[in-house]
Design a protein around this motif. Structure first.
Motif, PDB file in Angstrom:
ATOM      1  N   LEU A  19       0.827  -1.209   0.000  1.00 49.52           N
ATOM      2  CA  LEU A  19       0.000   0.000   0.000  1.00 49.52           C
ATOM      3  C   LEU A  19       0.861   1.258   0.000  1.00 49.52           C
ATOM      4  CD1 LEU A  19      -2.709  -1.185   2.564  1.00 49.52           C
ATOM      5  CD2 LEU A  19      -3.070  -0.736   0.125  1.00 49.52           C
ATOM      6  N   GLU A  20       1.963   1.229   0.768  1.00 52.89           N
ATOM      7  CA  GLU A  20       2.856   2.387   0.799  1.00 52.89           C
ATOM      8  C   GLU A  20       3.500   2.612  -0.569  1.00 52.89           C
ATOM      9  OE1 GLU A  20       4.191   2.378   5.513  1.00 52.89           O
ATOM     10  OE2 GLU A  20       5.455   1.399   4.002  1.00 52.89           O
ATOM     11  N   ALA A  21       3.867   1.516  -1.259  1.00 46.72           N
ATOM     12  CA  ALA A  21       4.442   1.637  -2.605  1.00 46.72           C
ATOM     13  C   ALA A  21       3.415   2.196  -3.585  1.00 46.72           C
ATOM     14  CB  ALA A  21       4.945   0.271  -3.072  1.00 46.72           C
ATOM     15  N   ALA A  22       2.151   1.748  -3.439  1.00 48.82           N
ATOM     16  CA  ALA A  22       1.095   2.239  -4.323  1.00 48.82           C
ATOM     17  C   ALA A  22       0.850   3.730  -4.116  1.00 48.82           C
ATOM     18  CB  ALA A  22      -0.195   1.458  -4.072  1.00 48.82           C
ATOM     19  N   LEU A  23       0.931   4.168  -2.857  1.00 50.52           N
ATOM     20  CA  LEU A  23       0.727   5.591  -2.569  1.00 50.52           C
ATOM     21  C   LEU A  23       1.861   6.448  -3.121  1.00 50.52           C
ATOM     22  CD1 LEU A  23      -0.688   5.430   1.078  1.00 50.52           C
ATOM     23  CD2 LEU A  23      -1.815   6.456  -0.904  1.00 50.52           C
ATOM     24  N   GLU A  24       3.038   5.853  -3.250  1.00 50.92           N
ATOM     25  CA  GLU A  24       4.175   6.586  -3.802  1.00 50.92           C
ATOM     26  C   GLU A  24       4.158   6.615  -5.335  1.00 50.92           C
ATOM     27  OE1 GLU A  24       7.186   5.405  -0.123  1.00 50.92           O
ATOM     28  OE2 GLU A  24       7.564   4.669  -2.156  1.00 50.92           O
ATOM     29  N   ASP A  25       3.302   5.788  -5.923  1.00 56.48           N
ATOM     30  CA  ASP A  25       3.219   5.699  -7.385  1.00 56.48           C
ATOM     31  C   ASP A  25       2.335   6.834  -7.923  1.00 56.48           C
ATOM     32  OD1 ASP A  25       2.957   5.031 -10.037  1.00 56.48           O
ATOM     33  OD2 ASP A  25       2.637   2.884  -9.654  1.00 56.48           O
ATOM     34  N   PRO A  26       2.823   7.679  -8.837  1.00 62.28           N
ATOM     35  CA  PRO A  26       2.017   8.791  -9.385  1.00 62.28           C
ATOM     36  C   PRO A  26       0.733   8.320 -10.065  1.00 62.28           C
ATOM     37  CG  PRO A  26       4.347   9.052  -9.936  1.00 62.28           C
ATOM     38  CD  PRO A  26       4.198   7.680  -9.353  1.00 62.28           C
ATOM     39  N   ILE A  27       0.726   7.089 -10.569  1.00 65.34           N
ATOM     40  CA  ILE A  27      -0.465   6.580 -11.274  1.00 65.34           C
ATOM     41  C   ILE A  27      -1.671   6.564 -10.337  1.00 65.34           C
ATOM     42  CG2 ILE A  27      -1.445   4.548 -12.418  1.00 65.34           C
ATOM     43  CD1 ILE A  27       1.334   3.889 -13.447  1.00 65.34           C
ATOM     44  N   THR A  48      -7.190   6.955  -6.743  1.00 69.84           N
ATOM     45  CA  THR A  48      -7.378   5.863  -5.760  1.00 69.84           C
ATOM     46  C   THR A  48      -6.661   6.129  -4.433  1.00 69.84           C
ATOM     47  OG1 THR A  48      -5.458   4.704  -6.678  1.00 69.84           O
ATOM     48  CG2 THR A  48      -7.626   4.155  -7.591  1.00 69.84           C
ATOM     49  N   THR A  49      -6.088   7.315  -4.253  1.00 71.22           N
ATOM     50  CA  THR A  49      -5.283   7.567  -3.041  1.00 71.22           C
ATOM     51  C   THR A  49      -6.132   7.538  -1.767  1.00 71.22           C
ATOM     52  OG1 THR A  49      -5.558   9.945  -3.429  1.00 71.22           O
ATOM     53  CG2 THR A  49      -3.537   8.903  -4.250  1.00 71.22           C
ATOM     54  N   PHE A  50      -7.398   8.051  -1.861  1.00 72.18           N
ATOM     55  CA  PHE A  50      -8.255   8.054  -0.666  1.00 72.18           C
ATOM     56  C   PHE A  50      -8.499   6.631  -0.178  1.00 72.18           C
ATOM     57  CE2 PHE A  50     -11.269   9.788   2.253  1.00 72.18           C
ATOM     58  CZ  PHE A  50     -12.268   8.830   2.376  1.00 72.18           C
ATOM     59  N   GLN A  51      -8.834   5.748  -1.135  1.00 67.43           N
ATOM     60  CA  GLN A  51      -9.096   4.350  -0.779  1.00 67.43           C
ATOM     61  C   GLN A  51      -7.828   3.687  -0.244  1.00 67.43           C
ATOM     62  OE1 GLN A  51     -11.906   2.811  -0.587  1.00 67.43           O
ATOM     63  NE2 GLN A  51     -11.010   0.835   0.008  1.00 67.43           N
ATOM     64  N   LEU A  52      -6.675   3.984  -0.882  1.00 67.30           N
ATOM     65  CA  LEU A  52      -5.417   3.393  -0.429  1.00 67.30           C
ATOM     66  C   LEU A  52      -5.063   3.855   0.985  1.00 67.30           C
ATOM     67  CD1 LEU A  52      -3.296   3.742  -3.708  1.00 67.30           C
ATOM     68  CD2 LEU A  52      -4.052   1.594  -2.644  1.00 67.30           C
ATOM     69  N   ASN A  53      -5.304   5.138   1.273  1.00 63.17           N
ATOM     70  CA  ASN A  53      -5.028   5.662   2.615  1.00 63.17           C
ATOM     71  C   ASN A  53      -5.904   4.977   3.661  1.00 63.17           C
ATOM     72  OD1 ASN A  53      -2.943   7.706   2.883  1.00 63.17           O
ATOM     73  ND2 ASN A  53      -4.107   8.863   1.360  1.00 63.17           N
ATOM     74  N   GLU A  75      -7.291   1.965   3.422  1.00 65.43           N
ATOM     75  CA  GLU A  75      -6.821   0.583   3.572  1.00 65.43           C
ATOM     76  C   GLU A  75      -5.534   0.520   4.396  1.00 65.43           C
ATOM     77  OE1 GLU A  75      -8.507  -0.917  -0.790  1.00 65.43           O
ATOM     78  OE2 GLU A  75      -6.425  -1.244  -0.257  1.00 65.43           O
ATOM     79  N   LEU A  76      -4.645   1.498   4.171  1.00 67.17           N
ATOM     80  CA  LEU A  76      -3.396   1.530   4.922  1.00 67.17           C
ATOM     81  C   LEU A  76      -3.669   1.772   6.413  1.00 67.17           C
ATOM     82  CD1 LEU A  76      -0.312   1.464   4.984  1.00 67.17           C
ATOM     83  CD2 LEU A  76      -0.321   3.923   4.488  1.00 67.17           C
TER      84      LEU A  76
END
Length: 664
Positions: A603-611, A617-622, A624-625
């Motif tokens: 999840l941390e890697a996904a949040l660091e990804d500009p895509i 999807t950053t809200f959902q990733l945050n 989940e994290l």
């Protein structure tokens, strides 16, 4: 961290202190002492900005965090013990409220409470609070009890836990040991030894001050006097300072007498008038040295000697006492003889207070008999003073309500010697402090003296001069004394015999507390109040005033030995099974932790990804994290608890081959 300069404060025309200065630095451990009414609590209120000084300045370092534990009457609202211990900021309190008022897991407000709880590191705080609550003798099933349903003493412990969870920069404690039993007091002292912040504590417990403090601050003669070292060191330094002050005072008084004699002799003579005038100015300019402070506020009293009892004061035969399924005593046999002065020691919950209540006729026996001695009269000083008082009455009315009333003037005279002066006698009992209730309970005993005195923690809330006065009175008391106390100083001064109680078994020691320490092999004076160590017990051949008769243990034959070995083998088998189950759960938790850490990394890697920002999807990733981190925290705390338990209960699980060789 904290600097107070030239403080002055008066109440009702009485000056508590003037031009007083104080400095508290990071890491300081300071004990604040002084007689009743000297101004200790007032100084605390000035530091906390609850009152203002008449003059002087108090400066606090910017952003400093202060934690304060009052002596008593800390409040509790609609929260559980665990919520009280963890609710240290508005956000956390709001999270607790949402979770409590919306328990349905499908409720959006419940989810909001969970997120708020996780954002404020609630799971880590909860784990820390549980460890501290355990140290303060709370049980697991107490954590979710509503705080308001528990006694004031337990609520005070929960507030103390709250402060320790908060870890303020400056911890201010007002008589923190009053509500702690011996075991939790030992844990608390060890915790404070390693505490990272500064500590400023008011206490009458000499042992506590010796263990915790590195300096002592005494309020005396309206000044703050600083002493380096613990309480014992303070006593030595104060004795030397008092000796010097007394010598200087006497020298100055002689000088004053000589000057005044010159003035009186030559003031009327013209040839000497100018010299007499100079002497008068000299006297006016002189800074007067005060004599060393006497204990003016100390309680001074002496027990009226009671009617003489028979040689045997009390006898318990085959007594059984239980609280529900918990059996405290089974087949207890005990005899108390006239003139004994015995302290009861043993771990918390061993039955010390229960034994006092049995002897005080406060508890009906479930089995067995209690024979009162000839002409014996009982006085019971309860650990919880309100058990013996009508809170609606005034101080004077409560004293006048004893079975043998005395004249009002006599009652008021004795109340005055216990610091209830003037209008104080018309205070309702309900508003009295813990120390005032203790003194009032002692007054009631004095006005109707018994010949069999039972005291449960009599020094709680009393200041040091009052404890010394009580010791002095008890030394002259001719009746029989049985008491419980965690004050080693009071015990050593008052007890001539010891009775150790543990798991319903009683072991008498026919000597004072020093004798008990020697015979029991205790590791320290304080620890001996809980456990006597592994030393030899008192033999039946030694003379005993306090007798405990227990059935003799028969010798075992071959059949009994085989049965015992079989039982031990079954016990080991059960223990091994429990250990394997514990190890299995720990292994499962370790696997879960590894998966959660992998998920966290993903999840941390996904949040660091500009895509992720392009896809929105950053809200959902945050979210989940946040959930993953909270679950990881809970799981790690559980793993920590289980591994600690495994280490303590099954140390052999951690032995290496080399360890096994050494042990063998």
């Amino acid at each position: 961290m904290l600097t107070a300069s030239n403080l002055s404060k008066s109440f009702g025309g009485r000056t508590l202190f003037e031009e007083a200065s104080l400095q508290v630095n990071r890491g300081d451990r300071i004990g604040l002492i002084g007689a009743n009414g000297a101004g200790k609590s007032t100084l605390f209120s000035l530091i906390l900005k609850e009152a203002s000084p008449d003059s002087g300045v108090i400066a606090l370092e910017r952003n400093i965090q202060i934690g304060f534990l009052p002596q008593e009457n800390a409040t509790s609202g609609n929260e559980t013990i665990l919520e009280l211990a963890t609710g240290i900021n508005p956000a956390m309190e709001e999270a607790h409220r949402l979770l409590r008022e919306h328990p349905n897991h499908e409720d959006p407000l419940h989810h909001e409470g969970q997120a708020l709880f996780a954002e404020n590191e609630g799971y880590a705080l909860e784990a820390k609070a549980k460890r501290i609550l355990n140290g303060l003798a709370f049980r697991e099933n107490d954590f979710n009890r509503m705080a308001r349903t528990m006694s004031g003493g337990w609520i005070m412990r929960a507030h103390l836990a709250r402060l320790l969870v908060l870890e303020p920069d400056l911890l201010m404690l007002d008589e923190p040991t009053n509500h702690l039993d011996l075991e939790s007091l030992g844990w608390f002292q060890n915790y404070l030894i390693n505490y990272s912040g500064a500590i400023l504590a008011i206490s009458h417990d000499r042992e506590f001050l010796n263990v915790i403090c590195e300096s002592i601050l005494q309020i005396s003669h309206r000044k703050l006097h600083h002493y380096r070292g613990n309480f014992d060191s303070f006593l030595e330094q104060k004795a030397a300072r008092d000796e010097q002050q007394l010598a200087a005072y006497k020298s100055q008084q002689r000088e004053i007498v000589e000057i005044q004699r010159f003035i009186d002799r030559f003031r009327a003579k013209a040839s000497k008038a100018s010299q007499a005038q100079d002497r008068m100015k000299q006297l006016a300019r002189m800074v007067r040295i005060e004599p060393p402070e006497r204990a003016e506020s100390t309680v001074h009293f002496r027990f009226p000697q009671p009617v003489r009892s028979g040689q045997r004061v009390a006898r318990l035969t085959d007594v059984k006492q239980a609280y529900g399924a918990h059996v405290v005593y089974e087949n207890l046999n005990l005899e108390v003889e006239r003139g004994q002065r015995t302290v009861l020691v043993g771990p918390n919950g061993a039955g010390k207070s229960t034994l006092l209540k049995i002897l005080a006729d406060m508890l009906p026996l479930e089995a067995g008999t209690y024979e009162h001695g000839h002409n014996s009269s009982i006085g019971y000083f309860a650990q919880h003073r309100t058990e013996m008082m009508d809170l609606k009455k005034t101080v004077l009315q409560e004293v006048m309500s004893i079975p043998k009333p005395v004249a009002e003037q006599t009652a008021r005279t004795i109340l005055g010697s216990f610091l209830f002066r003037g209008e104080d006698v018309f205070k309702p009992v309900a508003v009295l402090s813990g120390g005032e209730k203790s003194r009032l309970a002692l007054v009631k005993l004095l006005l109707d003296p018994p010949n069999f005195l039972l005291l449960d923690e009599p020094t709680t809330h009393l200041d040091m001069p009052s404890i010394d006065a009580l010791i002095s009175a008890l030394k002259q008391y001719e009746g029989t004394l049985l008491f419980v106390s965690h004050d080693v100083y009071f015990i050593k001064a008052s007890a001539t015999s010891v009775l150790h109680i543990n798991a319903g078994d009683v072991t008498p020691y026919a000597g004072d507390y020093n004798y008990y320490l020697e015979k029991s092999g205790a590791i320290s004076e304080k620890a001996a109040l809980v456990s006597p160590g592994n030393g030899p017990l008192l033999s039946n051949s030694q003379p005993q005033k306090l007798v405990s008769t227990a059935p003799a243990i028969p010798k075992m034959g071959l059949k009994e030995i085989k049965a015992l070995r079989k039982a031990e083998a079954e016990k080991r088998k059960t223990a091994n099974k429990l250990r394997r189950e514990l190890e299995k759960e720990i292994a499962a938790l370790e696997s879960t932790i590894a998966n959660l850490e992998s998920e966290k990394n993903r999840l941390e890697a996904a949040l660091e990804d500009p895509i992720s920002y392009e896809k929105g999807t950053t809200f959902q990733l945050n979210r989940e994290l946040s959930v993953t981190l909270a679950t990881l925290e809970r799981t790690t705390c559980r793993w920590d608890q289980l591994t600690t338990r495994l280490t303590q209960e099954y140390p052999e699980a951690f032995l290496t081959k080399e360890d096994e060789i050494v042990i063998q």
